[in-house]
Design an enzyme around this catalytic site. Structure first.
Site, mmCIF file in Angstrom:
data_model
loop_
_atom_site.group_PDB
_atom_site.id
_atom_site.type_symbol
_atom_site.label_atom_id
_atom_site.label_comp_id
_atom_site.label_asym_id
_atom_site.label_seq_id
_atom_site.Cartn_x
_atom_site.Cartn_y
_atom_site.Cartn_z
ATOM 1 C CD GLU A 82 -1.912 -2.291 1.487
ATOM 2 O OE1 GLU A 82 -2.639 -3.235 1.256
ATOM 3 O OE2 GLU A 82 -0.992 -2.515 2.026
ATOM 4 C CB SER A 83 1.531 3.910 -0.534
ATOM 5 O OG SER A 83 0.042 4.018 -1.153
ATOM 6 C CB CYS A 97 -3.550 4.178 -0.408
ATOM 7 S SG CYS A 97 -2.850 2.835 -0.999
ATOM 8 C CB SER A 267 2.596 1.119 -6.668
ATOM 9 O OG SER A 267 1.371 1.237 -5.821
ATOM 10 C CG HIS A 296 1.226 5.057 -4.917
ATOM 11 N ND1 HIS A 296 1.993 3.852 -4.902
ATOM 12 C CD2 HIS A 296 2.248 6.139 -4.172
ATOM 13 C CE1 HIS A 296 2.959 3.898 -4.271
ATOM 14 N NE2 HIS A 296 3.317 5.277 -3.784
#
Length: 485
Positions: A82-83, A97, A267, A296
């Site tokens: 997540e990022s 995120c 990403s 992203h």
């Protein structure tokens, strides 16, 4: 970023935490004799001396994991599920995120810095994010902005807490910022080498409602052999070339680490080597040879979103006015060109742009007429509010944009929202055109020619920082006139 399925909406807008333990990389103390630190490795000083597994344990608290790492000359770039996570000798940037618990990683970060690196004090802390699309899906301190501020104030209560700001329309897209004031670094840090003040520069493009043709390439379906990370990485590298992402900065100066998610999402982290003799770039901070950018993408219809963030200081002089390119050397983009390249890839229906730049020599706050500060409202209350905590500059189609004066925030106690309002005096009489206003001009010139209208423009002064904030939306195509109408 990719969700595991397309049933529940995914929160693309990221939570961005940036923690400085010293104003410069050269000020960090020597590496401690600690089992979680590497020793006698060139460039591995300060926070970069912390071993990878230690950061992975911290990221587990945040609810994300490491996919890959690029180790640069001055920065380590971790691509996350997540990022992203960036590690410098003297500071960290954690961008996550979805429903990740970004701020819950902060206590562990502080413990690692103190115990492994001998950094016992935070010099400055910044936390920011765009307004959430689905705030009801968040948990922990991220349930609403007020809870996040209370959590941060509690951590920094011994140093006086911080100040929180809402920038933009509280009943529309807005940007939220929490920042602490600088505090004296640890006594064993070398503070004599630098004398120009710390220089900091971050440009963000936060894009929503991506065009269908821009979203489609980020749906991967079932990649053959997707259990092998290298398959997703190879797909992402090829996709980056096809879409022009590899051309945002010169490929010869860029190390790109990209990942395609299954069934959708993308990403990328990139480390950019800064050529010391490139006259198209403005003055860079002392000893800075490397910058980063990160992208992203959440492509699902209904909550499509893409973000671009970069810390490379770019010229606000457009290419046709820039110095000529040296033979055999690829020129770094100016700010206007960068915005155009990013928007060309993602074709958003709406976007917000921020330039957040340190300004140690900025003029003192002006005697602005400011609206009263108000206690924090919940995220849901903000979305229902009809008040606007911004200077709106909306241009109807075909009209020239209205220039909005620079605004200085009110000084209030921690725990209050700062809101912007109009200056009574003409801004041009108070200030010559500075970097922030030149950035606003670059934003407008980059996007007006591509069919966008500006809906918000705010210039804001903080303690030692200037902000340029602008929102744009794609102009709606007018239907053809009916005969006889």
């Amino acid at each position: 970023m990719g969700a595991s399925d397309n049933i529940a909406p995914f929160e693309g807008p990221e939570k961005l935490l940036e923690i400085w333990f010293a104003p410069y990389a050269s000020a960090v103390p020597p590496v401690l004799d600690h089992p979680d630190a590497v020793h006698d490795v060139a460039g591995r000083v300060g926070l970069r001396a912390v071993k990878r597994h230690v950061w992975e344990d911290m990221l587990a608290i945040v609810k994300c994991k490491v996919l890959s790492v690029v180790e640069g000359a001055q920065i380590d770039a971790y691509l996350l599920s997540e990022s992203s996570f960036f590690v410098f000798p003297h500071k960290l940037i954690l961008k996550t995120c979805g429903t990740t618990l970004n701020l819950l990683g902060l206590p562990r970060i502080l413990a690692i810095a103190a115990n492994v690196c001998g950094m016992h004090k935070v010099w400055r802390c910044f936390y920011s994010r765009k307004s959430f699309m689905f705030p009801e899906r968040q948990s922990g301190p991220h349930r609403d902005w007020g809870a996040e501020v209370e959590y941060l104030d509690d951590i920094f209560k011994d140093s006086g807490g911080g100040a929180a700001y809402t920038v933009g329309k509280v009943n529309g897209d807005h940007w939220l910022l929490y920042m602490t004031t600088p505090h004296a670094p640890d006594a064993d840090m070398d503070m004599e080498e630098e004398d120009d003040g710390p220089e900091d520069y971050t440009i963000e493009l936060l894009m929503s409602d991506l065009a269908p043709e821009a979203r489609t390439p980020f749906f991967t379906g079932d990649l053959a052999g997707a259990e092998d990370v290298s398959v997703e990485q190879a797909h992402a590298q090829e996709l980056s070339k096809q879409l022009g992402i590899t051309n945002i900065f010169p490929a010869s100066a860029t190390t790109l680490d990209a990942y395609s998610f299954v069934p959708c999402g993308y990403s990328a982290n990139a480390l950019v080597t800064l050529p010391p003799d490139d006259t198209s770039l403005p003055h860079q901070p002392h000893h800075v040879e490397e910058g980063y950018y990160t992208i992203h993408v959440t492509p699902e219809e209904g909550w499509s979103y893409a973000s671009f963030e970069c810390n490379v200081q770019l010229s606000t002089t457009h290419a046709h006015n820039a110095p000529p390119k040296r033979k055999g050397k690829a020129r770094m983009p100016d700010l206007q060109t960068l915005v155009q390249r990013v928007v060309q890839v993602f074709q958003p229906g709406r976007l917000s742009l921020t330039l957040f730049v340190s300004a140690p020599d900025s003029p003192p706050p002006s005697p602005a007429s400011t609206s009263p500060s108000t206690p924090y409202a919940s995220e849901s209350e903000l979305s229902m509010s009809s008040s606007i905590s911004s200077l709106s500059s909306v241009e109807p189609d075909g009209e020239e944009p209205k220039e909005t004066p620079r605004v200085a925030p009110t000084t209030v106690a921690p725990g209050l929202v700062h809101t912007a309002s109009t200056l009574a005096l003409d801004a041009d009489e108070l200030y010559p055109e500075g970097q922030v206003e030149r950035a606003q001009r670059a934003f407008l010139q980059a996007l007006a020619a591509r069919g966008y209208r500006r809906t918000d423009k705010i210039n804001y002064e903080f303690g030692g920082y200037d902000l340029a904030f602008a929102s744009f939306e794609r102009k709606k195509t007018r239907p053809p006139a009916q005969n006889g109408a």
